[in-house]
Design an enzyme around this catalytic site. Structure first.
Site: not given
Length: 308
Positions: A43, A71, A85, A176
């Site tokens: 993203d 992550y 987000d 997310r």
């Protein structure tokens, strides 16, 4: 003198802001080549490791799509946005009435396999269009949940309303959505405020290059095609046969790693990766075929790379 076309994998440490497609365009300009692609979207608000294939290596990217990913994430409890987000519109604001123990238990409860709903604002496609494109047109598509696996969650740090953790997940997992699901479980909601991808399979962001660095430094970071995949390797005698679409038989093999029937394998000749193939036999059976003088086909060619 004709410029040699580079083929390989570039590990890019993406900054916050550009899209994955923006990075691809920059790599095209740096290497003066159109044939560039990436394995796994990041993203715009996210940073970290993006795998970029250059030249013939773009044809290897599909074999990297299923790799696990790691992550580092920071989420904010107590708010819910339409994009899941911090770049989205705040839809709800709630009080946080959870203890640190409850927060940790809620986060760890997602370790394992569960069904996750992709965000409406994502690069996933529906009827040929990306979800975020449809969402911008006011068309919110709710896709069915898909199974994802959260392999590990570690380094949980709580400083309310913020919570940070590191997680290793299966391909196709949306962080997310994971944060949103944790927020739902806690009853207060949550949204992702920072996201950084640090690993994809064997590749680490520590070995990546920033795309705005010196051009020669960027060019020097290209990983050769021969070092990209971890599939079993088979060395053959005559690359011309493969180039002509002739599937390798027993007599064509010089050496080979262990492999099983239906495994994908890499075919090498003169030290270069020249093809990806599907095994028709177990490698353990090759010696038996040799003893019986049975020159049978061993591999079915899937992709051939003419590198000369």
């Amino acid at each position: 003198m004709e410029q040699k076309i580079i083929s390989g994998l570039l590990l890019v440490d993406k900054d916050k802001g550009p899209t994955s497609h923006d990075i691809v365009n920059k790599v095209r300009n740096i290497f003066s080549i159109k044939q560039v692609g990436h394995a796994g979207t990041l993203d715009p608000f996210a940073t970290g490791l993006l795998l970029v294939g250059i030249g013939k290596a773009t044809r290897l990217l599909e074999y990297l799509q299923g790799e696990t990913k790691v992550y580092k994430v920071k989420m904010q409890l107590g708010i819910i946005t339409d994009t899941f987000d911090i770049t989205g519109t705040v839809m709800e604001e709630n009080n946080i009435n959870n203890s640190e123990r409850e927060i940790i238990e809620a986060i760890n409860s997602f370790i394992g396999t569960y069904k996750q709903v992709p965000p409406a604002y994502s690069a996933k496609k529906y009827q040929g269009k990306k979800l975020y494109e449809l969402a911008r047109e006011g068309k919110i598509i709710n896709l069915p949940p898909r199974e994802v696996t959260i392999y590990e969650i570690s380094d949980i740090k709580i400083e309310l309303p913020y919570v940070e953790f590191t997680t290793k997940v299966s391909a196709g997992t949306y962080i997310r959505s994971l944060c949103m699901d944790i927020g739902y479980k806690l009853g207060c909601g949550a949204t992702t405020v920072e996201l950084r991808r640090t690993k994809v399979g064997k590749f680490d962001v520590g070995n990546a290059v920033r795309i705005d660095e010196n051009i020669e430094k960027v060019k020097g970071h290209v990983i050769p095609m021969e070092e990209i995949l971890d599939l079993p390797k088979i060395v053959i005698l005559d690359k011309t046969k493969v180039y002509n679409g002739i599937h390798p038989k027993v007599e064509d093999l010089i050496s080979y790693d262990n492999f099983k029937k239906d495994d994908l394998v890499q075919i090498f000749a003169d030290g270069k990766l020249i093809a990806i193939a599907m095994a028709e036999r177990n490698s353990s059976f090759i010696e038996t075929l040799k003893k019986q003088s049975r020159n049978e086909r061993i591999l079915t060619l899937e992709k051939v790379f003419r590198l000369d």
